[in-house]
Design a protein around this motif. Sequence first.
Motif, short mmCIF file in Angstrom:
data_model
loop_
_atom_site.label_atom_id
_atom_site.label_comp_id
_atom_site.label_asym_id
_atom_site.label_seq_id
_atom_site.Cartn_x
_atom_site.Cartn_y
_atom_site.Cartn_z
N LYS A 34 0.81 -1.22 0.00
CA LYS A 34 0.00 0.00 0.00
C LYS A 34 0.84 1.27 0.00
N TYR A 35 2.11 1.16 0.42
CA TYR A 35 2.92 2.35 0.61
C TYR A 35 4.30 2.17 -0.03
N ILE A 36 4.83 3.30 -0.50
CA ILE A 36 6.19 3.36 -1.03
C ILE A 36 7.01 4.26 -0.11
N PHE A 37 8.13 3.74 0.38
CA PHE A 37 9.03 4.50 1.24
C PHE A 37 10.23 4.93 0.40
N VAL A 46 6.59 8.77 2.91
CA VAL A 46 5.73 7.60 2.74
C VAL A 46 4.62 8.00 1.78
N LEU A 47 4.62 7.37 0.60
CA LEU A 47 3.66 7.67 -0.45
C LEU A 47 2.58 6.59 -0.47
N GLU A 48 1.33 7.02 -0.41
CA GLU A 48 0.22 6.08 -0.51
C GLU A 48 -0.03 5.79 -1.99
N ILE A 49 0.04 4.51 -2.37
CA ILE A 49 -0.05 4.15 -3.77
C ILE A 49 -1.42 4.49 -4.35
N SER A 50 -2.48 4.31 -3.60
CA SER A 50 -3.83 4.50 -4.14
C SER A 50 -4.12 5.96 -4.47
N THR A 51 -3.56 6.90 -3.70
CA THR A 51 -3.84 8.32 -3.92
C THR A 51 -2.65 9.09 -4.49
N GLY A 52 -1.45 8.50 -4.41
CA GLY A 52 -0.27 9.20 -4.89
C GLY A 52 0.14 10.37 -4.02
N LYS A 53 -0.33 10.44 -2.80
CA LYS A 53 -0.03 11.56 -1.91
C LYS A 53 0.87 11.13 -0.76
N ILE A 54 1.69 12.07 -0.31
CA ILE A 54 2.56 11.83 0.84
C ILE A 54 1.71 11.90 2.10
N ILE A 55 1.59 10.79 2.79
CA ILE A 55 0.74 10.75 3.98
C ILE A 55 1.54 10.76 5.27
N HIS A 56 2.81 10.38 5.21
CA HIS A 56 3.66 10.42 6.39
C HIS A 56 5.06 10.85 5.98
N CYS A 57 5.78 11.38 6.94
CA CYS A 57 7.15 11.80 6.69
C CYS A 57 7.92 11.75 8.01
N GLU A 76 5.71 -2.61 10.65
CA GLU A 76 5.47 -1.86 11.88
C GLU A 76 6.62 -0.92 12.23
N MET A 77 7.82 -1.27 11.85
CA MET A 77 8.99 -0.56 12.35
C MET A 77 9.83 -0.04 11.19
N LEU A 87 21.39 5.76 14.40
CA LEU A 87 20.29 4.92 13.96
C LEU A 87 19.05 5.33 14.76
N LYS A 88 17.94 5.51 14.06
CA LYS A 88 16.70 5.91 14.72
C LYS A 88 15.60 4.92 14.36
N GLN A 89 14.88 4.52 15.38
CA GLN A 89 13.76 3.59 15.21
C GLN A 89 12.46 4.40 15.32
N TRP A 90 11.55 4.20 14.34
CA TRP A 90 10.38 5.05 14.22
C TRP A 90 9.08 4.25 14.27
N ASP A 91 8.09 4.85 14.91
CA ASP A 91 6.70 4.48 14.66
C ASP A 91 6.26 5.39 13.52
N TRP A 92 6.44 4.91 12.28
CA TRP A 92 6.33 5.79 11.13
C TRP A 92 4.91 6.31 10.90
#
Length: 927
Positions: A34-37, A46-57, A76-77, A87-92
Motif C-alpha cells: 500500500k505504501y512506497i518509502f 511515505v507515499l500512498e499508492i492509491s492516492t499518490g499523496k505523501i501521507i507520512h514523513c 510496523e517498524m 540509527l533511529k527507530q520510528w513508529d512511522w
Amino acid sequence: MANTNLQFKTNYAVSSKIEPFYKGGKVQISKDEKYIFCTCGSRVNVLEISTGKIIHCVEHDDQEDITSFALSCDDEMLVTASRALLLKQWDWRQANCTRSWRAIHTVPVASMTFDSTSTLLATGGCDGTIKLWDVVKHYCTHNLKGSSGVVHLVQFHPNTDLLQLFSSSLDCGIRIWDLRSSQCVCVLQSHYSAVTSLSFSPDGNAMVSSGRDKICTVWDLKTRKAKRTVPVYEAVEGVVILPGSTDLAEIRVKSKDLHFITAGSKGVLRVWEASTARCVYTQTLPSTLPSASEEDENDNPRSLTYLFHLPASARLATVTAEHNILLYQLPALTTQQQFVGYSDEVLDVKFLGKGDSHIVVATNSCQLKVFELLTNSCQILYGHTDTVLTLDVFKKGSLFASCAKDRSVRVWHMDSDSGQVRCVAQGSGHTNAVGSISCSRMKASFVATGSQDCTVKVWDLPADCSAEGGIHQLTARATEKAHDKDVNSVAVSPNDKLLASGSQDRTAKLWSLTGEGTVSLLGVFRGHRRGVWAVCFSPVDQVLATTSADGTAKLWSLQDFSCLKTFEGHDASVLKVIFVSRGTQLLTSGSDGLVKLWTIKTNECVKTLDAHQDKVWGLHASRKDDKMVTGSADSNITVWSDVTEIELAEEQAKQEDQILKQQELSNLLHGKKYLKALGLAISLDQPHTVLTVIKAIREGENSSELLEKTLLKLRQDQKESVLRYCVVWNTNARNCLNAQAVLQVLLTHLPPEELLQYQGARSHLEGLIPYTERHMQRIGRLLQASMFLNYMWQKMRVAGGPSSTGQDEDMDTTPLAQAQPFFVIDKEKKSGSDERRDEGNDSDGEQDEDPDSCVEDEEELEDVSATNKASTDNGRVENGASHKTNGKHHSESEESSEEEDQEEETTVKKTKGLPVSSAQQCQTFAS
C-alpha cells in the motif's frame, strides 16, 4: 466595465499539492503493497499508492541526510541511518522516534535490511563491517568483519532456520555469513563489477545475482556453485525470479523452468530463461519514447535503478534514473501507475481534460508531464528534444499546444475515455527558441507563437487534427518581425481577431489577425520601465493586461492604447497575469513567490497568497473559475480552490464562537468558578488565556490550596496541555512564578509514571530545566545582595552624633519599620541579629580593638556601591544629619535597585511562591 453585481473572490485555499518526494537513494515498498518509502534528503517520505499523496514523513532532527533505511517485514517498524552515525527507530505512522542509538560504525551506514521475523536488523557500513542488531532487546548481536570497502548490499536468506546473511562489497564477491558462528562460510565469485541485487527462489535453494558487469548468475545454494552465467548486455540494477505458479504466457514464459526478469541501463524490462540463458521477452517502449543507443546507455535518464515484485497484487515496480516510480501489471507488463519523484523547476502548468481533471506541466526538461489530480499518477510525454518553455490549452480542454527551445511547436490530444495523450501535430520554422504560445479561443483552428528571434508566427491546424492517424506537419500562415528583442508572451483575443505580444523591449503590441496570410500592427502599448513578461485579454471588456519586470501590472485600453490602471505590490518581476471573476478581478504571480488577487474597480489587492518559495512561472484558472493552479521554480505545483461563501460563513461562525467563549470565560472568572474557567481556557488552546486564569486563582485567598485543588481535578489531557503551557511561561521571567507554582502542584502530587505517560512529557521537562536553573541563579544573586544591604545598614553611623558603644542598638530604625520590608527573606536574619545583640554580644568592643576596621569596611562599601549603585553618593550622611536622613538613604537605594532590575525585585518579593526544588524535580523526571 464588466457586471459589478458578481460576487468578488476574496481568498483561495490550498486544495492539493504535487511536490518532490524522491531525489535518489533507497526505495522500499511495504509488505501490504500500500505504501512506497523513499528518501528525500534528511527525510523518508511515505507515499500512498492509491492516492499518490505523501501521507507520512519522518525526518532527523539534526537535518543530516539519510544514507539508508529499512522497513520491517511486518510493516510496523522503520529504522533510518544518517550521516551523523545515528540509527533511529520510528513508529512511522505517527512520525514518532521511539529509540535512537549510535551505529558503532566509524563511517555512515550504506545498506540495511530486516530478517523475515522483524527482530534482527543488519547494517552494512562504508567501513567494511556488518553489524546485526536485536531491535527487540536493543543490543548488537554480531560484528562481522572481512568485507573489502563499502558493504552496499545485505540480505537475509528467506529461510530463518538457516540463520544466513548474504552481503556484497567492492570486491564484487557475495559473502555468506553463518550467524551461529559469526563466520563467513563462503564467498561466491562470478561478477567482475558491483553486485546490485539478489533474488531467491521460493524454495530457497536457488539464487540469481545481478551486476553492473552485464551478467546475471544463477547459483545453487546447496552446493554453493554457479549453475549458469547469463550475459544480458546491459548493466543490471535489479533482478526478480518470476513465480512458477502464475500463468505468464503473455510474456512468453511457457515452461516451469526458472525464469527471471531484469531491469537496467536500457530502461526496459526483459524476461530470461535460466536453463538456456535466452531472453524470451523484451518490453515494448511507447512510440514516443526513443530507445537508448549504446553510446548514451550509461547516461540514459530512463535507465532503471530498482526492481520490485509485488506478489499479492501480481505487479512489478521499477524506479528510473529520473526519479520516477512505475507500477506494471503482470502478466502483460502494462503500465498501471507512474509517480514522478522530482520535477525540477516548473516553467508552466495548465488545467486539462474533462472537468479539469488533469494538469499538464512543463518542467526544466524536454518532457511534458500530465498528472491526474485524483491519484497523482503521471504520464510522461516525449517528443521535444530540448526544454519545453510554455503551454496553452484550447477551449474544450482535450487539445493543447507546447513550444520549446528546440524551435518547434507541438499539438497534443488527450483521449476523453482512456486519458492517454499523444502528439497529433508539429511544426518548425523559428530560428531561435520559441518562448510563448497561445491557442485560438473560439475553436481549434490555429496557434500563435513568439520567439527569441523577435518574430511572431500564426500556425493553422488541420480540421481533423485530433483524429487517429500520424502526426500532422504544421506550416506558418503568417510571420511578422514583431519586436526589437525577445518576444516573451503572446495572447489571442476571445473573438480570435486580435493578437497581443509582449517583449523584452518594454513594449506590448496589438495585431490584427483578420488579414489573409498577414499580421498587421494596430498599436503599441508603452509605459513599462522594463521588459514585458505577460499579456492577457479581458474575457468581457476591450482591455489588455500586461505584467513587467518593473514589478507592476497594467491595464490598457484597446481603443486608444492608453494605460487605465497600474497595480503595484510585488517586490520583484511580475511574471504572469490572468482574469478571473468574469473579468472583474486579476491574479498575478511574481518572482517573489507571491500570488496576488486584485479587484480592478477599486485597484485594490484583496489577497496575497504566500504560494511558493521561488518564482511562480505557472498560473492558470479552471474553466469553471472555481480553482487555479500554480507552478514554481521550487518544483512544487499547488492547486487552489476558491473559498466559497459557505466556507467564509463557517470561518465567521468559528470566530463568533470563540468570542462567545471568551465572554463566558470572563463571566466564570468573575463568579470565581475557576475549574470551569480553566477547562474552557484550555479548550481554546490559548496559553495566554490559561495563564490569565492561573493568575486569577493565585490572587485570591488561600491561593496555594485553591490552585492545587483546581489543577488536580483536571482531566489527563488537560493536565498535558497545562504542562505544555508551563514550558512556554517558564521562559519569561514575568511569568515564571506562575509556571513554577503549577509545576510544584503537578510534580508533587502526580507520580512519575503518570507524568511520563503524558505526550511529550520528557521533552517538556527537559525544556523546563535550563530556565528554572536560570531563575534560581538569579534569585540566589538577589539573596546575596539583600544580605549585603542588611550588613551595610548595620554598619552605618550618623556623622556628628554622640559616640557611644550602644549606638547600633539605639539607632532609630523607624523608616524601615513603617515601610514594607524590601527583602522578605531577610526578616528572620535581622531579628536573629537583634536577638544576638540583646544577649550581650559585644560587637562594639571588637570594633574598638581594631579602630581601622570600620573605616576599611566603609571604603570597601564605597567601592562596590560606586560600581553598582548610582545613588550611594547621594545617600551618604554628612554634617550631623538626622536619623531620618538614614531612612532617606535606604529609600533612594531601594529606588535605584528597582530601576536597575525591576523584574529581579519582583521575583525576590515573591520568593515564597517559587518551589526551590523544581529544577531538581524536572531533572529527576527527565532522566
